[in-house]
Design an enzyme around this catalytic site. Structure first.
Site, short mmCIF file in Angstrom:
data_model
loop_
_atom_site.label_atom_id
_atom_site.label_comp_id
_atom_site.label_asym_id
_atom_site.label_seq_id
_atom_site.Cartn_x
_atom_site.Cartn_y
_atom_site.Cartn_z
N TYR A 77 0.84 -1.20 0.00
CA TYR A 77 0.00 0.00 0.00
C TYR A 77 0.88 1.25 0.00
O TYR A 77 0.63 2.21 -0.74
CB TYR A 77 -0.93 0.02 1.21
CG TYR A 77 -1.96 1.13 1.10
CD1 TYR A 77 -3.21 0.87 0.54
CD2 TYR A 77 -1.67 2.44 1.50
CE1 TYR A 77 -4.15 1.88 0.38
CE2 TYR A 77 -2.59 3.45 1.34
CZ TYR A 77 -3.84 3.18 0.79
OH TYR A 77 -4.76 4.18 0.63
N PHE A 106 -6.75 22.85 -23.90
CA PHE A 106 -7.05 21.43 -24.06
C PHE A 106 -8.29 21.14 -23.23
O PHE A 106 -8.49 21.72 -22.15
CB PHE A 106 -5.88 20.52 -23.66
CG PHE A 106 -6.21 19.09 -24.00
CD1 PHE A 106 -6.25 18.70 -25.33
CD2 PHE A 106 -6.58 18.19 -23.02
CE1 PHE A 106 -6.64 17.41 -25.67
CE2 PHE A 106 -6.97 16.90 -23.36
CZ PHE A 106 -7.00 16.50 -24.69
N THR A 107 -9.12 20.23 -23.73
CA THR A 107 -10.46 20.01 -23.16
C THR A 107 -10.45 19.77 -21.65
O THR A 107 -11.07 20.53 -20.90
CB THR A 107 -11.11 18.81 -23.88
OG1 THR A 107 -10.20 17.70 -23.84
CG2 THR A 107 -11.42 19.14 -25.32
N ASP A 164 2.30 21.19 -19.51
CA ASP A 164 1.61 19.95 -19.89
C ASP A 164 2.57 19.19 -20.79
O ASP A 164 2.72 19.48 -21.97
CB ASP A 164 0.29 20.26 -20.60
CG ASP A 164 -0.45 18.98 -20.99
OD1 ASP A 164 0.19 17.91 -21.06
OD2 ASP A 164 -1.67 19.04 -21.23
N LYS A 205 0.62 8.70 -23.31
CA LYS A 205 1.06 9.08 -24.66
C LYS A 205 2.56 8.81 -24.78
O LYS A 205 2.95 7.65 -24.90
CB LYS A 205 0.73 10.55 -24.93
CG LYS A 205 -0.75 10.83 -25.20
CD LYS A 205 -1.59 10.89 -23.97
CE LYS A 205 -2.92 11.54 -24.18
NZ LYS A 205 -3.79 11.45 -23.01
N ARG A 226 -12.31 17.06 -33.64
CA ARG A 226 -11.62 18.08 -32.84
C ARG A 226 -12.03 19.44 -33.37
O ARG A 226 -11.29 20.14 -34.02
CB ARG A 226 -10.09 17.93 -32.92
CG ARG A 226 -9.54 16.61 -32.42
CD ARG A 226 -9.30 16.53 -30.93
NE ARG A 226 -10.49 16.45 -30.11
CZ ARG A 226 -10.46 16.31 -28.78
NH1 ARG A 226 -9.34 16.23 -28.13
NH2 ARG A 226 -11.58 16.25 -28.10
N PHE A 269 -18.09 16.01 -26.05
CA PHE A 269 -17.67 15.21 -27.21
C PHE A 269 -17.59 13.72 -26.91
O PHE A 269 -17.76 12.90 -27.79
CB PHE A 269 -16.30 15.70 -27.72
CG PHE A 269 -15.27 15.77 -26.64
CD1 PHE A 269 -15.12 16.94 -25.90
CD2 PHE A 269 -14.49 14.68 -26.32
CE1 PHE A 269 -14.21 17.00 -24.86
CE2 PHE A 269 -13.57 14.73 -25.29
CZ PHE A 269 -13.44 15.91 -24.56
#
Ligand code: P70
Length: 440
Positions: free
Chosen positions: A54, A106-107, A197, A240, A364, A431
């Site tokens: 844990y 960015f969303t 980011d 990514k 997009r 979206f």
């Protein structure tokens, strides 16, 4: 493979939203490069070394060491994925009424900034909104726009600059190191932080290597480290660049911000040494980070995107130029100019490509942009795009050929493509789950 009749049924059932298709009905899946890359033999071996304690798992310390070594940030908090880190940093740093400038929205990032009471303001260069501009660094910040924003609102109202490398919504477009250095200088003058980011930082580094003077002989690894060194902290979706199916983190250099973050993470994600991840996931991430900054890997990865992009350019298909790092973006305004933006041209085009060949892509454009939180009107973004996103280490060039042929087929018959109307609109990130019907 499916028949056209089967795909017709599937897309109607999915409300013309490719997010609502079942993957078994998809042939080549270019919905996203997020969590869809293939893990390497080393990463899979790492999965077998999961320390599922844990607290204080060995794998956490491997991950922390990899982040310190390759990115240079001091403190890290693991999170289940990128938006988990966005939630925490937004809650810690943004106060109601604050302004958060960034190089294109960015969303998920903007939504967390808004939920914390902030307002996102776009300070990317104008070229980024023009699909045909061949500017080599369309992710750059317009420093004059930023400075006038600071003069209007005052530095105290600006908790940080939300700075993305490889700007997703602009078409995977890079920012130059020269621009980041200029931004660092300006923000230092006003005492404003930069939160990076870094979801696709290695792909950005590749473009710096190829396009920026003085970097051709530098390694991706050193360029990545230099970018990070010019910022104060970062959010990462490791799904990514970092080649894992799930995972992310928040990285910070400031100790007191880190202490707040490691306290908040226990509410939303899990203890600060696992943040919603299994030990084995953190091990795979640590190894994926190492692989992601390999020059040969990144050249092959971006090279495959360029392969598809060049095929489409040869066929005179309107795409965002220059070709970006993680996918090809079709310019729906040019592809189906007979449709008005409110008829959701990119959404309709994505459905049409699926119908033709079973290739799954993503809208997009206006659907992704959502509504203005103050006026409740749709945003009408300049860029109305369909993204063909390439997962890493998954497809062959032969798959890319199939994709290019299908896009050409749809382009030939483009005049017949009809618009859509939205029949179900969820409140947040619409979206993902919105539903549409064909306009007769
Ligand atoms: C995509 C994915 C995720 C992402 C990103 C950047 C630059 C943060 C995140 C969030 C998944 C996605 C997300 C929202 C809409 C469509 C698709 N991008 N910053 O496909 O990370 O997903 O791990 O929470 O690209 O581009 P996470």
């Amino acid at each position: 493979m499916t028949t056209r009749e089967e795909r017709q049924k599937a897309i109607i059932h999915a409300g013309y939203n490719t997010f609502l298709l079942r993957s078994r009905d998809v042939y080549v899946d270019l919905l996203t490069d997020s969590g869809t890359s293939a893990m390497s033999d080393r990463q899979w071996s790492g999965m077998m070394l999961g320390d599922e304690s844990y607290a204080g798992s060995e794998n956490f310390y491997h991950l922390e060491a990899a982040i310190q070594k390759y990115y240079g940030y001091r403190y890290i908090v693991p999170t289940h994925q990128g938006r988990g880190a966005e939630n925490i940093i937004s809650k810690i740093m943004i106060k109601p009424g604050d302004i958060v400038p960034g190089n294109m929205y960015f969303t998920t990032t903007r939504l967390h900034q808004e939920l914390a009471g902030g307002t996102f303001v776009d300070i990317i260069i104008d070229e980024a909104h023009d699909s045909q501009s061949e500017h080599p660094f369309k992710g750059n910040v317009n420093l004059e726009k930023l400075e006038s924003l600071i003069k209007v609102y005052g530095a105290k109202k600006i908790p940080y600059i939300s700075l993305a490398t490889s700007v997703n919504m602009a078409g995977g477009q890079p920012i130059s190191l020269e621009n980041i250095r200029g931004l660092r200088k300006l923000t230092h003058q006003y005492g404003i932080k930069i939160i990076h980011d870094m979801t696709r930082v290695a792909e950005n580094a590749y473009f710096i290597k190829m396009r920026e003077t003085g970097y051709r002989n530098k390694s991706i690894r050193s360029i990545v480290k230099e970018i990070c060194s010019l910022t104060d902290g970062a959010t990462m979706s490791a799904k990514k660049d970092a080649l894992v199916n799930i995972g992310g983190f928040l990285a910070l250099n400031d100790k007191s911000l880190y202490e707040e973050a490691s306290n908040l993470v226990v509410i939303y994600e899990g203890l600060h040494t696992y943040g919603g991840l299994a030990g084995r996931d953190m091990e795979a991430m640590a190894i994926g980070i190492t692989e992601s900054v390999d020059d040969n890997h990144i050249r092959a990865r971006v090279g495959q995107v360029e392969y598809l992009g060049n095929k489409l350019l040869d066929a005179k298909i309107p795409i965002v130029k220059p070709i970006g790092g993680h996918g090809i973006f079709l310019d729906a305004k040019k592809f189906v100019p007979h449709l008005k933006q409110i008829q959701f041209p990119a959404q309709s085009l994505a459905a049409e490509i699926y119908l033709d060949s079973g290739v799954r892509t993503m809208e997009r454009g206006i659907v992704s942009a959502g509504r203005n939180k103050d006026t409740d009107d749709h945003y009408y973004p300049e860029l109305e795009l369909v993204r063909l996103t390439i997962p890493r280490r998954v497809y062959t060039q032969a798959h890319m050929d199939v994709v290019a042929e299908s896009v050409q087929e749809v382009f030939t018959n483009r005049k017949k493509i009809k618009g859509l109307k939205m029949v179900y609109e969820p409140k947040y990130l619409r979206f993902f789950q919105a539903r549409f019907q064909k306009i007769k």
